[in-house]
Design a protein around this motif. Structure first.
Motif, PDB file in Angstrom:
ATOM      1  N   LEU A 112      27.072  71.388  19.986  1.00 20.25           N
ATOM      2  CA  LEU A 112      28.124  72.343  19.925  1.00 20.25           C
ATOM      3  C   LEU A 112      27.716  73.770  19.349  1.00 20.25           C
ATOM      4  O   LEU A 112      27.925  74.615  19.591  1.00 20.25           O
ATOM      5  N   ARG A 113      26.969  73.480  18.316  1.00 17.05           N
ATOM      6  CA  ARG A 113      26.218  74.665  17.558  1.00 17.05           C
ATOM      7  C   ARG A 113      25.366  75.398  18.623  1.00 17.05           C
ATOM      8  O   ARG A 113      25.639  76.766  18.519  1.00 17.05           O
ATOM      9  N   TYR A 114      24.728  74.914  19.184  1.00 12.23           N
ATOM     10  CA  TYR A 114      23.771  75.737  20.370  1.00 12.23           C
ATOM     11  C   TYR A 114      24.822  76.461  21.121  1.00 12.23           C
ATOM     12  O   TYR A 114      24.767  77.531  21.594  1.00 12.23           O
ATOM     13  N   ALA A 115      25.780  75.539  21.733  1.00  4.23           N
ATOM     14  CA  ALA A 115      26.806  76.372  22.710  1.00  4.23           C
ATOM     15  C   ALA A 115      27.551  77.479  22.070  1.00  4.23           C
ATOM     16  O   ALA A 115      27.726  78.534  22.676  1.00  4.23           O
ATOM     17  N   GLN A 116      28.150  77.288  20.809  1.00  3.92           N
ATOM     18  CA  GLN A 116      28.945  78.265  20.082  1.00  3.92           C
ATOM     19  C   GLN A 116      27.919  79.576  19.973  1.00  3.92           C
ATOM     20  O   GLN A 116      28.507  80.747  20.128  1.00  3.92           O
ATOM     21  N   ASP A 117      26.620  79.343  19.476  1.00  4.36           N
ATOM     22  CA  ASP A 117      25.885  80.470  19.334  1.00  4.36           C
ATOM     23  C   ASP A 117      25.746  81.393  20.597  1.00  4.36           C
ATOM     24  O   ASP A 117      25.603  82.733  20.569  1.00  4.36           O
ATOM     25  N   ALA A 156      26.948  86.093  24.140  1.00  4.46           N
ATOM     26  CA  ALA A 156      27.436  86.617  25.498  1.00  4.46           C
ATOM     27  C   ALA A 156      28.791  87.481  25.199  1.00  4.46           C
ATOM     28  O   ALA A 156      29.035  88.580  25.855  1.00  4.46           O
ATOM     29  N   LEU A 157      29.772  86.979  24.402  1.00  2.26           N
ATOM     30  CA  LEU A 157      31.114  87.542  24.190  1.00  2.26           C
ATOM     31  C   LEU A 157      30.828  88.939  23.526  1.00  2.26           C
ATOM     32  O   LEU A 157      31.576  89.906  23.778  1.00  2.26           O
ATOM     33  N   ALA A 158      29.859  88.675  22.511  1.00  3.44           N
ATOM     34  CA  ALA A 158      29.761  90.013  21.690  1.00  3.44           C
ATOM     35  C   ALA A 158      29.103  91.218  22.576  1.00  3.44           C
ATOM     36  O   ALA A 158      29.460  92.545  22.774  1.00  3.44           O
ATOM     37  N   PHE A 159      28.195  90.674  23.660  1.00  6.32           N
ATOM     38  CA  PHE A 159      27.664  91.753  24.573  1.00  6.32           C
ATOM     39  C   PHE A 159      29.029  92.354  25.557  1.00  6.32           C
ATOM     40  O   PHE A 159      29.054  93.529  25.637  1.00  6.32           O
ATOM     41  N   ALA A 160      29.619  91.294  25.909  1.00 10.32           N
ATOM     42  CA  ALA A 160      30.824  91.784  26.851  1.00 10.32           C
ATOM     43  C   ALA A 160      31.738  92.600  26.366  1.00 10.32           C
ATOM     44  O   ALA A 160      32.358  93.611  26.824  1.00 10.32           O
TER      45      ALA A 160
END
Ligand SMILES: [Zn+2]
Length: 132
Positions: free
Chosen positions: A93-98, A103-107
């Motif tokens: 979960l931690r890996y997925a959230q990171d 990716a969302l920050a880039f977008a």
């Protein structure tokens, strides 16, 4: 929410896209080869295939939706099993959230429908996203 998606745009001779137009795209692991292209492409969550060009799309998805999609990718690609060996489900979960947060920050930096390119900086161990 704005997300990164696979986009077919062959602008340059060295562009490639093996993913599905519009599927969610996130950073992938980068190997040591400087020729394979993984350091300038993000992977599609469904196809498990990469593209050198992405499109920011403002889709009707929540943060939890995107994390769930990425968790499913990690399971289907076999990475979740590997991550679990070091830290159990929390590590997955931690890996997925990171990855999703990155990716969302880039977008979030670009308008809807903006085409972007990605580049992994091996010196800083960091992805850069630039308008195409
Ligand atoms: Zn590679």
């Amino acid at each position: 929410m704005k997300v990164l998606t696979i986009h077919h745009l062959k602008q340059r001779e060295d562009d490639f896209c093996f993913g599905i137009e519009g599927e969610l795209a996130l950073p992938s692991l980068v190997c040591d080869s400087k020729r394979c292209g993984c350091d300038r492409a993000f992977g599609g969550l469904n196809s498990h295939q990469a593209s050198t060009t992405l499109m920011v799309r403002d889709l009707d998805l929540t943060y939890d939706d995107v994390v769930t999609a990425y968790l499913a990718y990690l399971e289907s690609a076999g990475w979740a099993a590997l991550l679990r060996t070091s830290g159990g489900d929390d590590e997955v979960l931690r890996y997925a959230q990171d990855m999703v947060a990155e990716a969302l920050a880039f977008a979030s930096n670009y308008p809807d429908r903006q085409v972007v390119r990605v580049k992994f900086d091996r010196k800083t161990d960091d992805w850069k996203v630039l308008a195409a």
